[in-house]
Scaffold this motif. Structure first.
Motif, mmCIF file in Angstrom:
data_model
loop_
_atom_site.group_PDB
_atom_site.id
_atom_site.type_symbol
_atom_site.label_atom_id
_atom_site.label_comp_id
_atom_site.label_asym_id
_atom_site.label_seq_id
_atom_site.Cartn_x
_atom_site.Cartn_y
_atom_site.Cartn_z
ATOM 1 N N ILE A 122 1.129 -1.405 0.641
ATOM 2 C CA ILE A 122 -0.027 -0.082 0.294
ATOM 3 C C ILE A 122 0.794 0.942 -0.150
ATOM 4 N N VAL A 123 1.769 1.365 1.085
ATOM 5 C CA VAL A 123 2.880 1.994 0.838
ATOM 6 C C VAL A 123 4.146 1.903 1.172
ATOM 7 N N GLY A 124 5.022 2.297 1.143
ATOM 8 C CA GLY A 124 6.438 2.074 1.047
ATOM 9 C C GLY A 124 6.770 2.915 2.477
ATOM 10 N N GLY A 125 8.431 2.180 2.893
ATOM 11 C CA GLY A 125 9.012 2.583 4.316
ATOM 12 C C GLY A 125 8.714 2.466 5.302
ATOM 13 N N GLU A 126 9.613 3.675 5.570
ATOM 14 C CA GLU A 126 9.060 2.484 7.636
ATOM 15 C C GLU A 126 9.145 3.552 8.920
ATOM 16 N N LEU A 127 9.027 3.733 9.913
ATOM 17 C CA LEU A 127 8.820 4.259 10.862
ATOM 18 C C LEU A 127 9.944 4.254 11.864
ATOM 19 N N LYS A 128 10.304 4.706 13.069
ATOM 20 C CA LYS A 128 10.829 4.550 14.425
ATOM 21 C C LYS A 128 10.285 4.936 15.591
ATOM 22 N N ILE A 129 9.511 4.200 16.270
ATOM 23 C CA ILE A 129 8.537 4.485 17.389
ATOM 24 C C ILE A 129 9.160 3.508 18.584
ATOM 25 N N PHE A 130 9.548 4.275 19.604
ATOM 26 C CA PHE A 130 10.552 3.760 20.636
ATOM 27 C C PHE A 130 11.535 2.938 20.031
ATOM 28 N N GLY A 131 12.599 3.558 19.117
ATOM 29 C CA GLY A 131 13.730 1.991 19.158
ATOM 30 C C GLY A 131 13.432 1.218 18.233
ATOM 31 N N ALA A 132 11.894 0.752 17.993
ATOM 32 C CA ALA A 132 11.172 -0.204 17.194
ATOM 33 C C ALA A 132 11.019 0.271 15.530
ATOM 34 N N VAL A 133 11.498 -0.320 14.869
ATOM 35 C CA VAL A 133 11.336 -0.014 13.151
ATOM 36 C C VAL A 133 9.984 -0.644 12.580
ATOM 37 N N ILE A 134 9.366 -0.278 12.372
ATOM 38 C CA ILE A 134 7.927 -0.337 12.238
ATOM 39 C C ILE A 134 7.265 -0.405 10.658
ATOM 40 N N SER A 135 6.922 -0.556 9.696
ATOM 41 C CA SER A 135 6.284 -0.380 8.893
ATOM 42 C C SER A 135 5.228 -0.547 8.115
ATOM 43 N N LYS A 136 5.209 1.197 7.442
ATOM 44 C CA LYS A 136 4.475 2.427 7.352
ATOM 45 C C LYS A 136 3.198 1.182 6.892
ATOM 46 N N SER A 137 3.885 0.230 5.636
ATOM 47 C CA SER A 137 2.560 -0.683 5.618
ATOM 48 C C SER A 137 1.993 -1.178 6.215
ATOM 49 N N ASN A 138 2.642 -1.799 7.706
ATOM 50 C CA ASN A 138 1.580 -2.576 8.360
ATOM 51 C C ASN A 138 1.059 -1.927 9.273
ATOM 52 N N LEU A 139 1.037 -0.714 9.763
ATOM 53 C CA LEU A 139 0.593 1.021 10.116
ATOM 54 C C LEU A 139 -1.067 0.684 9.787
ATOM 55 N N LEU A 140 -0.629 1.560 8.231
ATOM 56 C CA LEU A 140 -1.918 1.730 8.026
ATOM 57 C C LEU A 140 -2.555 0.188 7.411
ATOM 58 N N THR A 141 -2.182 -0.769 6.969
ATOM 59 C CA THR A 141 -3.013 -1.853 6.925
ATOM 60 C C THR A 141 -3.348 -2.086 7.971
ATOM 61 N N LEU A 142 -3.617 -1.863 9.704
ATOM 62 C CA LEU A 142 -4.150 -1.543 10.960
ATOM 63 C C LEU A 142 -4.652 -1.269 10.483
ATOM 64 N N VAL A 143 -4.625 -0.209 10.354
ATOM 65 C CA VAL A 143 -5.678 1.204 11.019
ATOM 66 C C VAL A 143 -7.077 0.710 9.572
ATOM 67 N N ILE A 144 -6.679 0.496 8.283
ATOM 68 C CA ILE A 144 -7.938 0.692 7.175
ATOM 69 C C ILE A 144 -8.308 -0.551 7.655
ATOM 70 N N THR A 145 -7.447 -2.420 8.351
ATOM 71 C CA THR A 145 -8.580 -2.857 8.693
ATOM 72 C C THR A 145 -9.709 -2.706 9.432
ATOM 73 N N VAL A 146 -9.187 -1.733 11.094
ATOM 74 C CA VAL A 146 -10.069 -1.669 12.078
ATOM 75 C C VAL A 146 -11.163 -0.771 11.568
ATOM 76 N N PHE A 147 -10.352 -0.092 10.403
ATOM 77 C CA PHE A 147 -11.940 0.668 9.756
ATOM 78 C C PHE A 147 -13.010 0.206 9.510
ATOM 79 N N ILE A 148 -12.384 -0.988 8.281
ATOM 80 C CA ILE A 148 -13.886 -1.968 8.287
ATOM 81 C C ILE A 148 -14.613 -2.887 9.288
ATOM 82 N N MET A 149 -13.448 -3.384 10.097
ATOM 83 C CA MET A 149 -14.441 -4.128 10.984
ATOM 84 C C MET A 149 -15.204 -3.196 11.628
ATOM 85 N N GLY A 150 -15.466 -2.032 12.090
ATOM 86 C CA GLY A 150 -15.696 -0.474 12.522
ATOM 87 C C GLY A 150 -17.308 -0.264 11.672
ATOM 88 N N ILE A 151 -17.338 -0.461 10.018
ATOM 89 C CA ILE A 151 -17.866 -0.629 9.289
ATOM 90 C C ILE A 151 -19.605 -1.182 9.453
#
Length: 288
Positions: A122-151
């Motif tokens: 969905i999107v490339g790149g990574e973020l650093k959160i409290f020293g952890a390297v988090i994929s932007k794609s994973n974060l966006l996937t999580l947000v979209i999934t929660v949104f879809i389940m909410g709907i």
């Protein structure tokens, strides 16, 4: 590393939950376990990939087109393959969905080939959160999934279609007496289930690569999530999917990535042994 595994696990678990919700929607309304859901999702994902690579569509244009295709596919399967035998024994329905699984897999191999393809994230790149390297794609996937389940949960609770689905899942005969078009409800649940599977397929493909067998393990994880949370409730698959995703990622990170499928089977056996109805499932009695 733990934070990284947790976020990745929630993202993966959300996708398992989407696929499991599709399974439970069909099972609760029509008592059918759809073994073909994974292959249907795979075919829809190939439709998105083909439109991007051959016709130059953007990711989101291909995404929407794949969802439209998934909805039509779900309707066709229910209307022409399941409805004519909906009063047949459960074993016959299972055999039909197993047959559909092999048919769709074979058609996909014939149409798209058996090669492995790289599917764009969905999107490339990574973020650093409290020293952890988090994929932007994973974060966006999580947000979209929660949104879809909410709907989806909003639809099930507050819309007329959702009320009809819940009524049919409780008792189809009484739902008919109350004026609900049960056959239409069956079509709706198959369409929604197919869409949920397609979404899961397109979000999973970037991490596992795209081929005709990509959804076989995901279908297993979806069944595991449904059994873990409980097949008799719509909340159960979400709980089971998130727990499975987190535990699977932790096991892969700290023990071995090769044991993920073994871990899923072990969870099914343990849960059926300890609590057959699942973590939030309830016992369902039948009058004879």
């Amino acid at each position: 590393m733990l934070l990284q595994q947790l976020i990745s696990g929630f993202a993966t678990g959300g996708l398992y939950a989407l696929a499991a919700l599709g399974l439970v929607l069909i099972y609760k309304t029509s008592d059918v376990v759809n073994f073909a859901q994974g292959e249907m999702a795979m075919f829809s994902t190939f439709i998105a990939y083909t439109t991007m690579t051959s016709y130059g569509m953007s990711y989101w244009e291909a995404f929407i087109l794949a969802l439209l295709f998934a909805s039509v596919l779900g309707f066709i399967v229910e209307r022409f393959f399941i409805r004519p035998i909906q009063n047949a024994p459960v074993l016959s329905l299972l055999i039909v969905t197993l047959g559909l699984m092999m048919i769709v897999n074979g058609i996909a191999g014939w149409a798209f080939g058996f090669e492995t393809h790289s599917f764009p994230a969905i999107v490339g790149g990574e973020l650093k959160i409290f020293g952890a390297v988090i994929s932007k794609s994973n974060l966006l996937t999580l947000v979209i999934t929660v949104f879809i389940m909410g709907i989806l949960f909003y639809m099930l609770k507050y819309t007329l279609a959702g009320i009809a689905i819940r009524a049919t899942s409780e008792n189809p005969t009484i739902a008919r007496l109350m004026g609900i078009a049960v056959n239409h409800v069956y079509s709706i649940t198959w369409v929604v289930s197919s869409i949920l599977g397609a979404i899961a397929g397109m979000f999973i493909a970037p991490t596992t690569f795209l081929d005709v067998n990509m959804m076989s393990s995901v279908l297993l994880k979806a069944f595991t999530a449904a059994v873990l949370g409980g097949f008799t409730t719509f909340v159960g698959p979400v709980v089971g999917g998130l727990i499975l995703g987190v535990l699977e990622n932790i096991a892969s990170g700290y023990i071995s990535a090769q044991l993920s499928s073994t871990f899923a089977f072990a969870l099914i056996v343990i849960m059926l042994w300890i609590k057959p109805t699942g973590l939030v499932g309830q016992k369902v009695g039948k009058k004879v």
